[in-house]
Write an enzyme that holds these catalytic residues in place. Sequence first.
Site, PDB file in Angstrom:
ATOM      1  CB  SER A  98      16.745 -11.893 -26.486  1.00  0.00           C
ATOM      2  OG  SER A  98      15.360 -11.711 -26.458  1.00  0.00           O
ATOM      3  CG  ASP A 213      13.885  -9.942 -33.688  1.00  0.00           C
ATOM      4  OD1 ASP A 213      12.906 -10.593 -33.276  1.00  0.00           O
ATOM      5  OD2 ASP A 213      14.902  -9.750 -33.009  1.00  0.00           O
ATOM      6  CG  HIS A 241      14.752 -12.940 -31.358  1.00  0.00           C
ATOM      7  ND1 HIS A 241      14.948 -11.588 -31.112  1.00  0.00           N
ATOM      8  CD2 HIS A 241      14.744 -13.541 -30.133  1.00  0.00           C
ATOM      9  CE1 HIS A 241      15.064 -11.390 -29.812  1.00  0.00           C
ATOM     10  NE2 HIS A 241      14.955 -12.558 -29.193  1.00  0.00           N
TER      11      HIS A 241
END
Length: 260
Positions: A98, A213, A241
């Site tokens: 991320s 996601d 995610h």
Amino acid sequence: MGYYVQVENGVKLFIEDVNPKGTKTILFIHGWPLSHTQFEYQFNVLPGLGYRCIGMDWRGFGQSDKPMDGYTFDRLADDLRAVIQSLKLEGITLAGHSTGGAIAIRYMARYHGQDVAKLVLIDAAAPTGFTNETAAKFLHENANDRANMLQSVTDTFFFQYITERFSDWFFQMGLEAASWSTAAVIRLLRDENVASDLGRIDAPTLIVHGIHDKVIPYQQAVEMNKRIPNSQLIPLHYSGHGGFWEERDRFNYVLTQFMG
């Protein structure tokens, strides 16, 4: 073992170093608003396969110091450089999730990939991060009910079912961060991006991204794959995610195969 590395005057970052005698080294960079603890399901498997696994908490998060400033991609990449130099790492695999993926990308561009042999981007916040609308929502919630905001992040993080206790564990990771650093990185993801860095990455790059996601849409992984030379994209079909947990066996296999 755990220890601290000083990255600038008055700022020390916490480092978890598992199996220091491993023959191949992976340095993990966590996502917002978490800590290196998110990679528990890598750290409890990969060292047994001979890998050295290092996790670092960014400034403001986890067990690291929590200064009021320094929350830019350049400074966070500089922190990463300081850790790599302090530990005398060479030829490593750098794996960022991320926002940690965006930090890794900035590092590769800013430092020409120094001491990094391979790059792994896990649901990376790139080429862009948060929209103005998303950032405004998070900033308002962070200022008024950070705990509820963190719970909402946890609730949208995973595609697969998570137990209440797992949710609690994940939620507590976010609470370890300072409120000001949590907000600063929201603004960072709104105001900065790493789009211009992608074409400057010359290390072999593995992009792993959950197709479900809701935080960083899968289409952004497709875009990264187009713009990063010598990159390959592996979709995780049963993940949101958090593919490092949702499809941990497949993720760990893909990661070790890429490292060789």
